[in-house]
Write a protein that holds these residues in place. Structure first.
Motif, short mmCIF file in Angstrom:
data_model
loop_
_atom_site.label_atom_id
_atom_site.label_comp_id
_atom_site.label_asym_id
_atom_site.label_seq_id
_atom_site.Cartn_x
_atom_site.Cartn_y
_atom_site.Cartn_z
N VAL A 279 0.58 -1.39 -0.24
CA VAL A 279 0.27 -0.01 0.23
C VAL A 279 0.76 1.52 0.58
O VAL A 279 0.69 2.30 -0.87
N ALA A 281 4.17 1.28 -1.25
CA ALA A 281 4.41 1.12 -3.35
C ALA A 281 3.22 2.20 -4.27
O ALA A 281 3.74 2.70 -4.29
N VAL A 282 2.31 1.79 -3.76
CA VAL A 282 0.98 2.31 -4.44
C VAL A 282 0.58 4.24 -4.16
O VAL A 282 0.27 4.80 -4.95
N LEU A 285 3.70 6.07 -6.35
CA LEU A 285 3.09 6.04 -7.41
C LEU A 285 1.83 7.22 -7.33
O LEU A 285 1.88 8.09 -8.11
N PRO B 66 -2.93 4.92 -10.15
CA PRO B 66 -3.52 4.48 -9.36
C PRO B 66 -4.99 5.13 -8.91
O PRO B 66 -5.12 6.02 -9.24
N PRO B 286 4.78 -5.87 -5.54
CA PRO B 286 4.79 -4.46 -5.00
C PRO B 286 6.04 -4.03 -4.77
O PRO B 286 6.42 -2.59 -4.71
N PHE B 289 7.21 -3.05 -9.18
CA PHE B 289 5.83 -3.29 -9.99
C PHE B 289 6.26 -4.42 -11.62
O PHE B 289 5.74 -3.88 -12.11
N LEU B 316 -3.93 1.09 -12.05
CA LEU B 316 -3.54 0.27 -10.65
C LEU B 316 -5.21 -0.21 -9.36
O LEU B 316 -5.38 1.30 -8.85
N LEU B 344 -5.56 -3.92 -0.19
CA LEU B 344 -4.23 -3.99 0.56
C LEU B 344 -3.96 -3.67 1.64
O LEU B 344 -5.10 -2.61 1.80
N LYS B 345 -3.44 -4.32 2.31
CA LYS B 345 -3.52 -3.71 3.77
C LYS B 345 -3.21 -2.85 4.02
O LYS B 345 -2.10 -2.71 3.73
#
Lengths: 405, 360
Positions: A279, A281-282, A285, B66, B286, B289, B316, B344-345
């Motif tokens: 989470v 990493a996302v 981004l 995202p 993760p 990517f 994403l 995702l946690k």
């Protein structure tokens, strides 16, 4: 005792949700009748140095606990006391209510120690999360209190769920309220009124900046040491402490060589020590795209998601609105140190530096007098607590001085 | 070689890997260029990330946004006056919601894709439809929530659309009884959100000891398992219990999101979610990517050539999943098939500001 009955009447109905970690209802009552202490009183110094020796034993496995323990060694405190030797009639203001951040384990201890050194009676709201560090420190405090029962009415540590009535109550009996935890928490806690004579010290959301001299980085004797220090300033707190640099400003000639040398070393440390969750990493981004949607920035390719480097070609006043955490770094190549002025708004807390630039920074601060910047410290020292924090001299802020002519 | 027009025409799960990759790559490259030309923020983003179309060899080389960006930014490739409707995600109160701007064209594309996909499960004729939700969900047509949009989207497959819950989200036994009487012996369609079905339908049936016969029904449900996982209900368990309670056995979960409406991922008879001709899924590691291989857990990226009014053709998600295979599911459908493992946690991020911590 008329006074304590009064206090009992004002107590909120649902103290049931309040957990006393240190102290109890009776010490809360006593707290309201005992006198404050002089600043740096002998008994406080003795108390904290006892605490320090216990923690140096019991808290070994936590670097942040050790740092705190080291900070409140007797010798260190006496050195601090020297700075206030001109204050002959300075006393704690009264009850200090500390609301500490829920996600930094040891911050509460520094806040509490500062309150105590300034001569106050302290009510500390502990972090909501169960940190082992908090347990270790609280049980050490209890051990010292057994030896020094006269200190009991000066120290209460509590936990409670978001309950306005309880915050209202503590606010109503304090004369200083110290609020950590950023803008949202401050806004929240301000719904609870303070007595007219009370004051509030708030630690708002801040950002910090690192200034690196490229040539100093290239010629350092120990680049891994530099990288470790940078790691401690940033990744150690998920780069989310007020003190964590969000942007690296590079000075000097061989900037691009210095950058690869520096980041290569940092990467090795991060790779070894840091765990990046998906989470995060996302999130990084998304944060990059958010800033890229409206500013001219350039993503520097890296081997993976651990370190995100974003080259900016200009320093806008609102750049720091796009800051992010977990290894998200803006980078700027400065032609002169004064380029950083737009970053130094009132929200700017700490400048960490590497290389012999402190004189230059001093000149910059003297000439430009930015609205922000409360601390200038060497790389690796950003988290070191000091009684002067966020521009406040905590001892003076939390005490009162009697004028005697 | 097949073309985009072919993809629209052929059966929704009939395109094999090589052909699909080729046509999707071409189409998505073009869409990327299109959105760059029509959405300045998107253009800036791609410039920032150093996007170079010439370096795109295949689908996985395309940039991906995202989904959370749609919460903060007004991302669209159409002028204000062409907005036909704005869809919002179903965020809980206090949370920002995604806003997806649709024009007529994109809306029609979404609808067409949905029809192709769903009718391959339900057949081409409209079935009597029982919606396991409350009619109040679709009352406000100006702002389509994900739930409302789902119901309206699926409504085209149904006749005699009947709500099984009343305005207060209570089960409406007489409405259900009448509905079943009207359509005795017919195949019927049931539609709803996984959690609502469990909470307000299944559990109520048990409580009231009411036994309906839905053995001729096909149930399509979606919306995620997050809430049910906290009640420890696994997908198989969910199906088994529904069969037990009301005879339903033709049950299909689907995976989809408001950011890419239309091209939902339907669950086949073997419990696998399937990508149709209109979209694809990519699983990303993760840590960097990079693209995951079959069986490897990854963050789900979804790509689709449907979104034209907003730059949401490569996204994403915040979900994790695992690719099970491609073109070789025992059900016979072509394309990728996979499993969603959940959200995702949320990381417990350190720092001075409490914003990330649970409100205390």
């Amino acid at each position: 005792m008329q006074k304590s009955e009064d206090a009992a009447i004002h107590m909120p109905q649902d103290f049931s949700e309040l957990t006393f970690v240190v102290g109890d209802l009776s010490s809360l009552e006593k707290m309201q009748t005992v006198s404050s202490l002089p600043i740096f009183s002998n008994q406080v110094i003795e108390f904290l140095s006892e605490l320090s020796s216990i923690l140096l034993k019991n808290g070994r496995s936590f670097s942040d606990v050790v740092t705190f323990a080291f900070w409140c060694r007797k010798a260190a405190l006496l050195k601090e006391r020297d700075k206030y030797k001109n204050c002959s009639l300075c006393f704690g203001r009264g009850i200090a209510f500390h609301s500490t951040p829920s996600n930094v384990p040891v911050n509460f201890a520094f806040s509490f120690a500062a309150g105590l050194l300034a001569g106050n009676k302290n009510i500390v709201r502990l972090p909501a999360r169960d940190f082992e560090q908090v347990q270790i420190i609280c049980s050490a405090v209890k051990m010292v209190l057994q030896k020094m029962p006269e200190m009991i009415p000066y120290i209460i540590m509590v936990k409670y769920p978001s309950k306005k009535e309880i915050t209202d109550y503590f606010s109503s009996i304090c004369l200083s309220r110290i609020v950590w935890g950023g803008d949202e928490t401050i806004a929240h806690i301000r719904n609870s009124p303070l007595p007219p004579k009370a004051k509030e010290i708030t630690f708002a959301d801040r950002h910090s900046v690192a200034i690196l001299d490229a040539d100093a980085v290239l010629h350092t004797a120990d680049i891994m040491r530099v990288a470790e220090n940078f790691y401690n300033d940033t990744f150690f707190t998920d780069q989310n402490a007020c003190t964590s640099p969000r942007i690296l400003v590079w000075l000097g000639k061989n900037i691009s060589d210095a950058q690869s040398y520096f980041w290569n070393a940092v990467y090795q440390v991060v790779k070894k020590k840091y765990e990046l969750s998906p989470v995060q990493a996302v999130g990084k981004l998304a944060a990059f795209y958010r800033v890229a949607s409206c500013k001219k920035v350039e993503l520097v390719p890296t081997q993976d998601n651990l370190i995100m480097r974003i080259r900016v070609s200009s320093l806008d006043v609102d750049l720091m609105d796009f800051k992010y955490n977990s290894g998200f770094f803006f980078e700027y190549e400065a032609t002169a140190l004064s380029d950083i002025l737009p970053l130094c708004s009132v929200k700017c807390q700490t400048i960490t530096y590497y290389g012999s630039v402190s004189e230059k920074i001093k000149d910059f601060l003297n000439i430009s007098v930015p609205n922000g910047v409360d601390r200038v410290v060497p790389l690796g020292k950003s988290m070191d607590f000091s009684l002067i924090w966020d521009g406040y001299d905590l001892i003076r802020e939390l005490s009162r001085e009697i004028l005697l002519c | 070689m097949i073309t985009l027009a072919d993809l629209w025409e052929m059966a929704p799960y009939s395109c094999c890997k090589e052909e699909k990759t080729k046509v999707l790559t071409d189409e998505l490259k073009q869409l990327t260029r299109y959105h760059c030309q029509h959405c300045p923020m998107y253009e800036n983003m791609l410039r920032g990330v150093g996007y170079d179309e010439k370096k795109v060899q295949t689908l996985t080389d395309l940039p991906f946004l995202p989904v959370s960006l749609f919460k903060n930014l007004e991302l669209r490739s159409i002028p204000q006056e062409e907005i036909f409707k704005t869809m919002t995600s179903s965020g809980t109160s206090g949370q920002a919601v995604s806003k997806i701007y649709l024009d007529k064209e994109t809306s029609v594309r979404q609808q067409k894709a949905l029809v192709k996909i769903v009718s391959s499960f339900t057949g081409f004729s409209r079935l009597p439809m029982l919606i396991i939700d409350s009619p109040s969900v679709i009352k406000n047509r100006l702002m389509f929530s994900a739930r409302g949009a789902g119901i309206l989207g699926f409504s085209i497959f149904g006749a005699d659309r009947t709500y099984a819950l009343n305005e207060q989200m209570e089960i409406d036994i007489s409405a259900i009884e009448n509905f079943l009487q009207r359509h005795e012996g017919q195949k019927i369609l049931l539609f709803g959100f996984t959690f609502m079905i469990w909470q307000h339908f299944y559990k109520e049936l048990l409580k009231l000891k009411k036994r309906f016969d839905f053995s001729r029904g096909i149930l399509i449900h979606g919306g995620g398992w997050k809430k049910l996982i906290s009640e420890a209900v696994e997908p198989q368990e969910f199906n088994r219990r529904l069969t037990e309670a009301c005879g339903l056995h033709d049950i299909h979960d689907y995976y989809g999101m408001v950011e890419q409406t239309g091209c939902i991922y339907m669950q086949c008879e073997y419990g696998h979610l399937h990508a149709s001709n209109f979209s694809d899924v990519i699983f990303r590691a993760p840590q960097d990517f990079s693209v995951c291989s079959v069986g490897e857990r990854g963050i789900i990226q979804v790509v689709s050539f449907l979104p034209k009014s907003y730059p949401g053709h490569s996204l994403l998600t915040e979900d994790e999943g695992v690719l099970l295979g491609e073109d070789d599911c025992p059900c016979g459908r072509k394309g990728k098939y996979f499993k969603v493992l959940g959200r995702l946690k949320n990381a417990e991020i350190r720092g001075c500001s409490d914003t990330y911590a649970a409100r205390f």
